[in-house]
Design a protein around this motif. Structure first.
Motif, mmCIF file in Angstrom:
data_model
loop_
_atom_site.group_PDB
_atom_site.id
_atom_site.type_symbol
_atom_site.label_atom_id
_atom_site.label_comp_id
_atom_site.label_asym_id
_atom_site.label_seq_id
_atom_site.Cartn_x
_atom_site.Cartn_y
_atom_site.Cartn_z
ATOM 1 N N GLU A 87 24.943 72.905 69.298
ATOM 2 C CA GLU A 87 25.464 71.787 68.498
ATOM 3 C C GLU A 87 25.967 70.660 69.392
ATOM 4 N N ASN A 89 25.004 69.968 72.442
ATOM 5 C CA ASN A 89 23.849 69.314 73.059
ATOM 6 C C ASN A 89 23.154 68.377 72.074
ATOM 7 N N GLU A 90 23.025 68.836 70.818
ATOM 8 C CA GLU A 90 22.404 67.984 69.802
ATOM 9 C C GLU A 90 23.243 66.728 69.555
ATOM 10 N N LEU A 92 25.340 65.340 71.625
ATOM 11 C CA LEU A 92 25.241 64.503 72.818
ATOM 12 C C LEU A 92 23.918 63.736 72.816
ATOM 13 N N GLN A 93 22.833 64.420 72.455
ATOM 14 C CA GLN A 93 21.522 63.771 72.420
ATOM 15 C C GLN A 93 21.520 62.639 71.392
ATOM 16 N N GLU A 94 22.122 62.909 70.199
ATOM 17 C CA GLU A 94 22.198 61.862 69.176
ATOM 18 C C GLU A 94 23.003 60.669 69.667
ATOM 19 N N ILE A 96 23.485 59.722 72.748
ATOM 20 C CA ILE A 96 22.713 59.017 73.777
ATOM 21 C C ILE A 96 21.651 58.136 73.117
ATOM 22 N N GLU A 97 20.970 58.681 72.094
ATOM 23 C CA GLU A 97 19.944 57.904 71.405
ATOM 24 C C GLU A 97 20.552 56.681 70.715
ATOM 25 N N ARG A 98 21.704 56.871 70.039
ATOM 26 C CA ARG A 98 22.356 55.739 69.365
ATOM 27 C C ARG A 98 22.759 54.677 70.371
ATOM 28 N N THR A 100 21.521 54.159 73.333
ATOM 29 C CA THR A 100 20.327 53.553 73.910
ATOM 30 C C THR A 100 19.771 52.494 72.963
#
Length: 159
Positions: A87, A89-90, A92-94, A96-98, A100
Motif C-alpha cells: 500500500e 509503495n502504491e 508513493l507511486q501515485e 510521484i505520478e501526481r 510529475t
C-alpha cells in the motif's frame, strides 16, 4: 543341672511372658499398621505423581498452544507488514505520478507564457521598428493611418 538347662528354662519363661502380654500380636499389629501406613504413603505418592504428570501434560499442551498462537501472530504480522508495504509503495507511486503531472503542467504553462511573452515582445519590437521606418519615410496623416493599420494587423496575427 547345668547352666544350659537354666538358660533354656529362662528362654521358655521369656517366651511365655511375651505370649502372656500378647507381645507377638502387638508387634504384628504394629508391623501391620506400619505396612498399612507405608502402603498409604505409596498410594498417595502414586496419586501425586499422576497429578504431577497430568499437570505437566497440561502445561506442555498450553505451551504448544501458546507457541502455535505466537507463530500465527507472527505470520499475521508478516502478512500485514507486506500488505502495508504494498500500500505504501502504491501510494508513493501515485504521489510521484501526481507530482510529475503537476510539474509537467507547470512546465507547459511556463512554456506557453514564455512563447506569449516572446511573441508580444517581438510584436512590440516590430511595431517600434515599423514606426521608426515609417516616421522617417512617411509623414502626417498617412503615416498615422498606416501605423494604426499595421499595428492592428500585427496584433491580429499574434492572437
Amino acid at each position: 543341672m547345668d547352666a544350659t538347662f537354666w538358660a533354656l528354662i529362662a528362654l521358655i519363661l521369656f517366651f511365655a511372658v511375651l505370649y502372656y502380654f500378647k507381645v507377638p500380636g502387638t508387634v504384628g499389629s504394629s508391623l501391620d499398621k506400619r505396612a498399612e501406613t507405608i502402603s498409604n504413603e505409596l498410594e498417595e505418592a502414586r496419586k501425586l505423581r499422576e497429578e504431577a504428570q497430568a499437570l505437566l501434560a497440561e502445561y506442555q499442551r498450553k505451551r504448544r498452544e501458546a507457541e502455535e498462537e505466537a507463530e500465527a501472530i507472527v505470520a499475521e504480522a508478516k502478512l500485514e507488514a507486506e500488505r502495508m508495504t504494498v500500500e505504501a509503495n502504491e501510494a508513493l507511486q501515485e504521489m510521484i505520478e501526481r507530482r510529475t503531472k503537476a510539474a509537467e503542467r507547470k512546465i507547459e504553462q511556463a512554456e506557453g507564457q514564455a512563447v506569449a511573452e516572446v511573441r508580444a515582445r517581438a510584436a512590440d519590437i516590430a511595431v517600434s521598428a515599423a514606426r521608426k521606418i515609417l516616421e522617417g519615410k512617411v509623414s502626417g496623416k498617412i503615416a498615422d493611418d498606416l501605423m494604426k493599420k499595421s499595428i492592428e494587423e500585427v496584433k491580429g496575427r499574434l492572437n
